[in-house]
Enzyme design. Structure first.
Site, PDB file in Angstrom:
ATOM      1  N   HIS A  68     -13.589 110.871  52.978  1.00  0.00           N
ATOM      2  CA  HIS A  68     -14.477 110.445  51.898  1.00  0.00           C
ATOM      3  C   HIS A  68     -14.588 108.914  51.838  1.00  0.00           C
ATOM      4  CE1 HIS A  68     -14.876 109.208  47.576  1.00  0.00           C
ATOM      5  NE2 HIS A  68     -15.962 109.947  47.687  1.00  0.00           N
ATOM      6  N   GLU A  71     -16.880 107.779  54.488  1.00  0.00           N
ATOM      7  CA  GLU A  71     -18.270 108.042  54.080  1.00  0.00           C
ATOM      8  C   GLU A  71     -18.796 106.874  53.231  1.00  0.00           C
ATOM      9  OE1 GLU A  71     -20.148 109.242  50.391  1.00  0.00           O
ATOM     10  OE2 GLU A  71     -18.925 111.018  50.822  1.00  0.00           O
TER      11      GLU A  71
END
Lengths: 428, 430
Positions: A68, A71
Site C-alpha cells: 500500500h 502504491e
C-alpha cells in the site's frame, strides 16, 4: 497473439492481446460512453509480504503495509506529482491496494490516449527518496488512524483475526502506524523490482475506444523498454490450520448499538480457474437462499427487529483462502448468530425447493448484466477475477449452467463440519 | 443525449432520457416536500410503503417478485435538496432486449404504482406492525450517523451553522419526533404526499418516450388534488459572526468541518465561477487543500471542499491529529486568502475546470447521477443541460473566480476531537 472473446447474453466482446514482455492487455469497447476507463494492476497485495526474489536464495520479509505504501509513492515522480499531469489532461487517477492486488486507474473523458501513456509511464517509473518516503508516513498514518475510527472496518478486521491464525489476510492492508515507520526506499525498490514486471501485471481498458490503437500504443510504449524475462516469484504464506484462531472476538467503540460479523472459514482451498469460479457462484447463490432478503430467515430476523437493511452476506474466494462473511447492526448479535446456525441445521434436513433456486439464479443473472452499465465496476471486477485465472464472461456463462443438484450438494459439503468465528463491536 | 420533459397535468412531470448505452431501464418517482415540521413523517413514509402493497403484502412477497423480474432493484429513500425533502421510489430493471422474457418494464411501472398508491392498510391507517418496525429502523439509522465520522462532522457543522433555519433538519428525521409519532397523522401526511405534492417521474434507458408516457398513464392510479407550491430555499446571509463548536468523543482522529455561506445558488450567474472556485480550493488532487494540507504539510489523508448548490453553502473537511487543529485551520484560511488575492496558478485553474468537466461528463454514464442532476434542475426551476453547464464552466475567467471570493463568508468551524472530560459540546463565539 490476439483473440476475441464474445458473450451473446451480455452482447459484449473482449479483445485480448499478450505482448512479448508477458503483459496481458484487454480491451472491452463500449460504444456511446462519455468516459474511458483504464486499470493497470499487478498481482501483488498486502498478503505478499514474504517472498523469494527471482534469482535469490533467501526469502525476504517486508514490514506490513508495504504494498500500500508503494502504491502511494508511485504517484510521486522526479518531475513532481502525477496528479498534475492527469489534471492537465482532465482525467482523475486513483489507485487501490487489496489483499492480493495493487491497481492504478484513471477515468478520462477525452485525451484518453495521452492519459494511457501517463498511466503506463508512472507505474513503470519508480522514484523514491528518503525525504519523500518520510513525508508519506504522516499521510498514511492519518489514513490508518481514520480507519481505526470506522466501526465497520474494525469489525471486519477483528473477524479476520478471529478466523485466521497465521495467514497474512488477518493483517490490515495499510499496516500499522508502527510497521510503516520501518519502511525505507530500498525496501520499496526491492518490492517494486519483484512485483511490477509486466509479466506479473495486466492492463484493462474500456470505453468508446479504438482497440487497435490501444494495443499498438501499448506495444510502442514497451518497444524500447527492457523485456528481459523474469523468473518465477515465490510467495511464502505460512500454513494455515483448519481451526479458527478465536470463535468470538469482542471490542468496544463509540457506536449507538452493536455491530457484528459472522465468518465461516472455507476449508477447501487451493483452487483457481473454473473450479474456484464454480465455488464462488455456488456460494453466491447459496447465501442468497440462506440469508438473502427473500429467505425465510432474513424475513424472520427483520420482522423481529434483529437485523435491518445494514445486514448483508458475501463470499470471498481466493486461491489460498476463502470465507463467508455476514453481518450488520443488531441489538442482539448472539441471537442472530444462533438463528443462522440453527437454520443451517434445519436446511440440512429440509432443503429449499427448486423454485427458490431458479428465482435466485435469475436474480444473479440480472445483477451481472446490470454490472455492465458501469465502466469502473467492470474494470475492478475484471482485475479481481483475472489473477485467479477467471475471465470476465466466465461468471455469467457458468452461472447459466449451474443446477439445483449442484447447489444442494455444495451446501451440504460447505456446512458439513464448519469453522466459524464471530466479531462483535459493543457500544462503550 | 436529450432529456424529454412532458407535463402530464396535475403537477406530474415525466422526464425521459432515451439512450442506447445502458442495459437497464431506471425509473424514479420523486415527490417534492417542503422541509417543514413534517420532516420526520416524510422520512418514515417510503420505508413503510416499502414493506408491502396490494398483491405483495409482505417483504417476502416483494423480494420474490423482484427476483423473478431478474433481480430488479427496488429502492426507496429521502433526499435533501436545500430546504426541500424529496421522497423517492425507484426501480432498475434489465432491458427487455437482453432477456428471454418480455414485459418486465411494464411490470416495473405497475409494481411501483402499487407500492405508492396501494399500501397495506389496517383500520383506515398503515399496518401497525410495519409502522412500529420501520420507526425503530429509522431511529437506528438516525443514531448510526455517528458511525461515519466524516459524514457526522459535516452534518453537525451544517446543523450548528443553520440553527433556527429549516436547513438544519436532518433528512432522516428526529429521534424525539419519532418517539412521539402519531400514527393517524402519518397516514394523513402520506395522503397529502400522493395527492398534493409535485411529482417528477424520471425514466432513463433504451426506451421510446411515447411508449413510456403510455405506460405511466396506464399504470398510475393516483387521486390528485390541488398541488402545493413549495417555498424556495433561502440562501442569502451576509452578516455572519463566525463561531467555533467543539465536540468530544472517543475517537483516534480529529475531524475538522468548516462551513461557509457563499450567498450564491445554482440559478445565479456567479454559480459557474463559484464551482471553479471550490474546485481550485478543494476539488481534487489539483487543489490548494490537497497540495498544501496533505502533500506539503503531511497533516491529513483527506482534505476537500464541496458545495451545496441549493442553500449556497460550502463545506471544507479534513481528518487530522488533535493538536494540529490550529495549524490546519490557518493553512486552510491562507488558501482562501490566496484565491481572493488572485494567487491562482495556471495549473490550478485548468486542473479545476478539467476536473469539473470530467466529473460532469462522467455523470452522463450513470443513470442515477443523471436523474439526480435533472431532479436538481426541477428543484431550482432551471433548465440548463449538463452539456450547457460544461460550456458555462469552460467560459469562466480567473477574474470571475477572484470576484466570487468576496461573497464567501466563514460561518462555523466544527471540530470533533478526543474526549478529555466527558461528552460535552463547547460552543465559543469569536
Amino acid at each position: 497473439m490476439r483473440r476475441e472473446i464474445k458473450n451473446e447474453v451480455l452482447n459484449e466482446r473482449l479483445i485480448h492481446t499478450k505482448l512479448k514482455n508477458g503483459l496481458n492487455v484487454y480491451v472491452l469497447p463500449k460504444k456511446g460512453y462519455q468516459k474511458q476507463f483504464a486499470i493497470y494492476a499487478t498481482n501483488y497485495g498486502s498478503n505478499d509480504n514474504q517472498f523469494v526474489v527471482p534469482g535469490e536464495k533467501e526469502p525476504t520479509r517486508m514490514p506490513e503495509g508495504i504494498a500500500h505504501f508503494l502504491e502511494h509513492k508511485l504517484f510521486e515522480q522526479e518531475e513532481g506529482s502525477v496528479f498534475d499531469i492527469f489534471s492537465k489532461l482532465g482525467a482523475s487517477p486513483n489507485a487501490f491496494t487489496s489483499f492480493n492486488t495493487t491497481a492504478y486507474h484513471f477515468t478520462s473523458t477525452g485525451s484518453f490516449y495521452e492519459c494511457l501513456d501517463v498511466l503506463l509511464n508512472f507505474v513503470g517509473t519508480p522514484y523514491f527518496t528518503d525525504q519523500t518516503v518520510e513525508k508519506e508516513k504522516g499521510i498514511i498514518t492519518q489514513e490508518i488512524v481514520m480507519y481505526q475510527d470506522d466501526p465497520s472496518w474494525r469489525v471486519f478486521f477483528n473477524l479476520l483475526k478471529g478466523l485466521y491464525q497465521n495467514h497474512p489476510v488477518k493483517n490490515d492492508i495499510a499496516g500499522t502506524v508502527e510497521s510503516i515507520q520501518k519502511i525505507t526506499k530500498d525496501m520499496l525498490y526491492k518490492c517494486y523490482e519483484t512485483f511490477y514486471h509486466p509479466s506479473n501485471m495486466v492492463l484493462f481498458v474500456t470505453g468508446d475506444v479504438d482497440t487497435d490503437r490501444v494495443v499498438q500504443q501499448v506495444e510502442r510504449y514497451f518497444s524500447d523498454k527492457d523485456v528481459s524475462k523474469q523468473g518465477e516469484i515465490k510467495r511464502i504464506y505460512p500454513s494455515e490450520p483448519y481451526q479458527v484462531a478465536a470463535p468470538v472476538v469482542k471490542d468496544k467503540l463509540p457506536v449507538p448499538r452493536p455491530l457484528f460479523m459472522l465468518g465461516f472459514k472455507d476449508t477447501q482451498v487451493g483452487q483457481e480457474g473454473q473450479p474456484l469460479l464454480d465455488k464462488m457462484i455456488l456460494n453466491d447463490i447459496m447465501l442468497e437462499m440462506l440469508v438473502g432478503q427473500s429467505s425465510d430467515l432474513y424475513v424472520k430476523m427483520y420482522e423481529e427487529g434483529l437485523i435491518d437493511l445494514t445486514f448483508s452476506a458475501e463470499y470471498t474466494g481466493e486461491k489460498d483462502y476463502g470465507h463467508i462473511i455476514m453481518g450488520g447492526e443488531s441489538p442482539n448479535p448472539e441471537k442472530v448468530v444462533d438463528m443462522v446456525y440453527k437454520e443451517i441445521e434445519r436446511l440440512k434436513q429440509e432443503p429449499w425447493d427448486v423454485e427458490c433456486f431458479s428465482r435466485v439464479k435469475k436474480k444473479k443473472i440480472g445483477e451481472y448484466i446490470r454490472m455492465f452499465n458501469s465502466l469502473e465496476t467492470i474494470g475492478v471486477q475484471f482485475v479481481s477475477l483475472i489473477f485467479k485465472n477467471i475471465g470476465l464472461f466466465d461468471y455469467i456463462e457458468r452461472l447459466m449452467q449451474i443446477n439445483y443438484e449442484q447447489l444442494k450438494s455444495h451446501f451440504n459439503k460447505f456446512f458439513e463440519n464448519y469453522q466459524s468465528s464471530v466479531s462483535i463491536i459493543l457500544p462503550n | 443525449m436529450r432529456i424529454e420533459n412532458m407535463d402530464m397535468g396535475k403537477g406530474i412531470t415525466l422526464w425521459v432520457l432515451p439512450t442506447k448505452k445502458f442495459k437497464t431501464v431506471t425509473i424514479s418517482f420523486c415527490f417534492h416536500r417542503d422541509l417543514n415540521e413534517d420532516y420526520t413523517y416524510n422520512a418514515l413514509i417510503p420505508a413503510v410503503l416499502k414493506r408491502g402493497c396490494e398483491g405483495f403484502e409482505t417483504l417476502k412477497d416483494i423480494e420474490r417478485h423482484l427476483e423473478s423480474l431478474y433481480g430488479a432493484l427496488f429502492d426507496v429513500g429521502v433526499q435533501k435538496k436545500g430546504e426541500r425533502q424529496v421522497l423517492r421510489f425507484s426501480m432498475e430493471v434489465v432491458n427487455d432486449d437482453y432477456l428471454a422474457e418480455q414485459g418486465i418494464l411494464a411490470q416495473a411501472f405497475y409494481f411501483l404504482n402499487r407500492v405508492i398508491n396501494r399500501p397495506v392498510l389496517e383500520n383506515g391507517g398503515f399496518k401497525k406492525s410495519y409502522v412500529a418496525q420501520e420507526k425503530e429502523n429509522l431511529k437506528n439509522r438516525i443514531k448510526s450517523l455517528v458511525n461515519d465520522k466524516i459524514q457526522y462532522s459535516l452534518e453537525r457543522c451544517a446543523q450548528e451553522m443553520c440553527k433556527g433555519e429549516k436547513y438544519s433538519r436532518y433528512v432522516f428525521g428526529n429521534i424525539n419526533e419519532l418517539e412521539n409519532l402519531d400514527d393517524a397523522r402519518l397516514y394523513s401526511v402520506y395522503c397529502d404526499v400522493t395527492q398534493s405534492s409535485p411529482l417528477d417521474v424520471f425514466v432513463v434507458g433504451d426506451i421510446d418516450p411515447a411508449k413510456v408516457r403510455l405506460l405511466l398513464e396506464r399504470s398510475l392510479s393516483m387521486e390528485r388534488k390541488q398541488v402545493r407550491t413549495i417555498p424556495k430555499t433561502t440562501y442569502k446571509k451576509l452578516q455572519v459572526v463566525p463561531k467555533t463548536v467543539t465536540e468530544e468523543m472517543d475517537v483516534n482522529q480529529g475531524k475538522l468541518a468548516m462551513g461557509f455561506r457563499t450567498n450564491i445558488n445554482a440559478t445565479d450567474k456567479e454559480y459557474f465561477p463559484l464551482l471553479v472556485y471550490s474546485s481550485i480550493l478543494g476539488g481534487g488532487p489539483h487543489s490548494k487543500l490537497f497540495i498544501n494540507v496533505r502533500e506539503k504539510a503531511s497533516l491529513a489523508y483527506y482534505a476537500f471542499a464541496r458545495l451545496e448548490k441549493f442553500k449556497g453553502l460550502m463545506f471544507i473537511g479534513a481528518g487530522i491529529d488533535f493538536d494540529k487543529y490550529e495549524q490546519t485551520v490557518n493553512i486552510i484560511m491562507e488558501q482562501l486568502d490566496a484565491v481572493a488575492k488572485g494567487h491562482i496558478t495556471q495549473q490550478e485553474f485548468e486542473g479545476a475546470i478539467n476536473a469539473l468537466v470530467t466529473s460532469l461528463k462522467g455523470s452522463m454514464d450513470q443513470p442515477s447521477q443523471l436523474i439526480d442532476y435533472y431532479l436538481g434542475n426541477s428543484v431550482m426551476d432551471s433548465d440548463i443541460t449538463v452539456e450547457e453547464l460544461i460550456e458555462r464552466i469552460k467560459g469562466v475567467t480567473v477574474d470571475q473566480v477572484v470576484e466570487v471570493s468576496d461573497r464567501i463568508k466563514l460561518d462555523t468551524i466544527y471540530f470533533l476531537r478526543n474526549r478529555k472530560r466527558g461528552y460535552v459540546i463547547h460552543e465559543k463565539r469569536n
